[in-house]
Write a protein that holds these residues in place. Structure first.
Motif, PDB file in Angstrom:
ATOM      1  N   TYR A  66     -14.645 -14.713 -52.152  1.00 22.41           N
ATOM      2  CA  TYR A  66     -15.735 -14.206 -51.302  1.00 22.41           C
ATOM      3  C   TYR A  66     -16.002 -12.721 -51.582  1.00 22.41           C
ATOM      4  CZ  TYR A  66     -18.362 -13.278 -46.968  1.00 22.41           C
ATOM      5  OH  TYR A  66     -19.317 -12.912 -46.058  1.00 22.41           O
ATOM      6  N   GLU A  67     -14.917 -11.969 -51.821  1.00 25.41           N
ATOM      7  CA  GLU A  67     -15.048 -10.517 -52.033  1.00 25.41           C
ATOM      8  C   GLU A  67     -15.891 -10.182 -53.263  1.00 25.41           C
ATOM      9  OE1 GLU A  67     -11.826 -12.072 -52.129  1.00 25.41           O
ATOM     10  OE2 GLU A  67     -12.027 -12.069 -49.944  1.00 25.41           O
ATOM     11  N   SER A  68     -15.993 -11.127 -54.203  1.00 22.43           N
ATOM     12  CA  SER A  68     -16.726 -10.841 -55.444  1.00 22.43           C
ATOM     13  C   SER A  68     -18.228 -11.131 -55.317  1.00 22.43           C
ATOM     14  CB  SER A  68     -16.146 -11.662 -56.602  1.00 22.43           C
ATOM     15  OG  SER A  68     -16.420 -13.033 -56.407  1.00 22.43           O
ATOM     16  N   LEU A  69     -18.651 -11.631 -54.143  1.00 21.97           N
ATOM     17  CA  LEU A  69     -20.077 -11.937 -53.969  1.00 21.97           C
ATOM     18  C   LEU A  69     -20.889 -10.653 -53.874  1.00 21.97           C
ATOM     19  CD1 LEU A  69     -19.937 -14.774 -51.283  1.00 21.97           C
ATOM     20  CD2 LEU A  69     -20.141 -15.022 -53.742  1.00 21.97           C
ATOM     21  N   PRO A  70     -22.165 -10.692 -54.314  1.00 20.57           N
ATOM     22  CA  PRO A  70     -22.988  -9.492 -54.206  1.00 20.57           C
ATOM     23  C   PRO A  70     -23.233  -9.138 -52.748  1.00 20.57           C
ATOM     24  CG  PRO A  70     -24.310 -11.401 -54.859  1.00 20.57           C
ATOM     25  CD  PRO A  70     -22.887 -11.833 -54.896  1.00 20.57           C
ATOM     26  N   PRO A  71     -23.344  -7.830 -52.428  1.00 17.41           N
ATOM     27  CA  PRO A  71     -23.569  -7.447 -51.032  1.00 17.41           C
ATOM     28  C   PRO A  71     -24.961  -7.879 -50.557  1.00 17.41           C
ATOM     29  CG  PRO A  71     -23.735  -5.535 -52.473  1.00 17.41           C
ATOM     30  CD  PRO A  71     -23.292  -6.677 -53.326  1.00 17.41           C
ATOM     31  N   THR A  72     -25.143  -7.927 -49.235  1.00 24.95           N
ATOM     32  CA  THR A  72     -26.436  -8.245 -48.638  1.00 24.95           C
ATOM     33  C   THR A  72     -27.447  -7.175 -49.020  1.00 24.95           C
ATOM     34  OG1 THR A  72     -25.274  -9.201 -46.777  1.00 24.95           O
ATOM     35  CG2 THR A  72     -27.580  -8.664 -46.427  1.00 24.95           C
ATOM     36  N   PRO A  73     -28.677  -7.564 -49.412  1.00 29.48           N
ATOM     37  CA  PRO A  73     -29.688  -6.543 -49.738  1.00 29.48           C
ATOM     38  C   PRO A  73     -29.943  -5.627 -48.534  1.00 29.48           C
ATOM     39  CG  PRO A  73     -30.505  -8.773 -50.210  1.00 29.48           C
ATOM     40  CD  PRO A  73     -29.203  -8.928 -49.518  1.00 29.48           C
TER      41      PRO A  73
END
Length: 465
Positions: A66-73
């Motif tokens: 989960y930590e590797s997912l792109p941040p929320t725009p």
């Protein structure tokens, strides 16, 4: 027509079943063909156990941290564009029978007088208001929950979200002895039928006409989750299938595996008997399926039209009026292997907060959680990342009994484990810490007084409080 199938081949059994099903006027042609298809697959041996030696632990490419997912725009207009493509679909076919309720489980009060459904509606209303988007809510009911849900949904008519309902399939239970539908044996009531598991969500979404309607509105993704999972909220970083770290409380849950080069869901029903303990171990299988799925709507349409979603069949034996019957089910998460480029996401525990029993209800009603905009949020004062383990005796099993036995829900911020057996009643403002065991002697009513603080205690009578 003969009903004995002794010595009949599978082809003859199916032919006989097809004739019997043709006369069942209670269900649609789609349901009839879906049912025949499922039984044919089952008889052909498709429900075989998996080859244990071929199972591999999935890598980080297959189950992404989960930590590797792109941040929320950060740009609200980009968030609005994302959300305008999304539909939230809650699986709402279950009754609250295990907790002593008669209607849909989603109308059990969870916190502050609000039900599961209330919280789901508030969450989506908040999103729509904040970003000016239009995220609709779909409820997949079963024939057990349809009528009640239709009435309940009316109270949201003034909300800013579109709410749609559709029914999953209704299949006849089959008699084990001769593989004939139970309704053909005179069992025409509800006991003759069953909803065939949440794997049915994909064809039912299509057959109901809802899928095409959503696509015509420009919707592209659907987020599917159980209505009783309070952690299953819209997360802008996730647009794929999800899994979560496994704990000892989840040893029966399905897990994601790599199998013959594809990511696949492995459920306990598929595990050979000699490997069940290994399946339950959290050493070999560290993740489990939360049944939170993010799926491309166009891909669902393509695969349903091609009849390509042949999920593993889960045989569920039951007994109705002394007759042994079988209901064949499928799990939605098992469809993952039919979707190209499918991945799992190893999400934080906060995304999995199901309420399957009153022990779970105690957790979410306690000071361990707070409520904001329909979201159940964990209290940061709790230092232990794991929730307390709670075992309540049969006296607490039904929601009504559970609620009557607590003047107020105890404080459990510092609780590690609680075990309660016998005729136990809790006063107001009770605090539980560490490991607490309360066992009333048979025939004795044991009352925990108002304001009691129990820390690392074993209580068998009033003198121990």
């Amino acid at each position: 027509m003969a009903t004995a199938t002794v010595g009949l081949s599978d082809t003859e059994k199916i032919s006989q079943l097809r004739s019997a099903v043709a006369g069942l006027h209670q269900i649609s042609e789609n349901e009839k063909s879906g049912f025949i298809n499922l039984v044919s697959r089952y008889l052909s041996g498709e429900a075989q156990h998996i080859e244990w030696s071929k199972i591999q632990t999935p890598t980080d490419e297959v189950v992404v941290p989960y930590e590797s997912l792109p941040p929320t725009p950060e740009d609200p207009s980009k968030v609005k564009n994302l959300l305008d493509k999304l539909v939230v679909l809650k699986l709402n076919g279950g009754l609250g029978t295990t907790m002593g309720c008669t209607g849909p489980k989603s109308v059990i009060e969870v916190r502050n007088g609000l039900t599961f459904l209330d919280l789901i509606v508030i969450q989506i209303e908040t999103l729509n208001l904040k970003y000016g988007c239009n995220v609709p809510l779909l409820l997949m009911n079963s024939f057990n929950t349809h009528d009640d849900t239709q009435k309940i949904v009316e109270k949201y008519s003034n909300s800013n979200i579109e709410i749609h309902t559709f029914n999953q399939s209704q299949y006849p239970r089959v008699v084990v002895d001769d593989f004939m539908p139970l309704p053909c044996k005179g069992q025409t009531g509800k006991d003759g039928w069953y909803p065939p598991g949440h794997g049915d969500v994909f064809p039912s979404l299509m057959n109901s006409g809802k899928l095409d309607a959503l696509l015509s509105q420009g919707k592209e993704y659907v987020f599917v989750a159980n209505s009783d999972n309070l952690g299953a909220v819209v997360d802008l970083s996730i647009l794929r299938v999800m899994v979560t770290p496994k704990t000892l409380a989840d040893v029966k849950g399905g897990t994601l595996i790599s199998y013959e080069g594809k990511v696949q869901l492995l459920e306990i029903a598929q595990v050979p008997d000699e490997h069940v303990n290994e399946f339950k171990s959290i050493e070999k299988f560290k993740i489990f399926n939360t049944n939170n799925l993010w799926v491309n709507l166009n891909a669902i349409k393509r695969l349903v039209q091609a009849d390509a979603l042949k999920m593993e069949i889960i045989p569920n034996p039951k007994e109705v009026d002394g007759i042994k019957v079988l209901q064949l089910e499928t799990a939605a998460g098992a469809a993952i292997r039919f979707f190209d480029h499918a991945i799992g996401i190893n999400v934080p525990r906060s995304r999995f907060l199901p309420v399957k029993a009153t022990s779970d209800l105690l957790l979410v009603q306690s000071d361990l959680y707070t409520l904001a905009d329909g979201f159940v949020i964990r209290n940061p004062s709790r230092k232990n990342p794991a929730n307390p383990s709670i075992e309540l005796g049969p006296e607490f099993k039904k929601v009504g009994n559970f609620l009557s036995r607590f003047k107020s829900i105890p404080s459990i911020i510092e609780l590690d484990s609680l075990k309660v057996t016998g005729d136990v009643w809790f006063g107001a403002a009770v605090t539980l810490k560490g490991k607490v065991s309360i066992a009333a002697k048979p025939g004795v009513k044991l009352e925990i007084p108002d304001g009691a603080v129990l820390a690392n205690k074993e209580i068998n009578g009033p003198e121990d409080v």
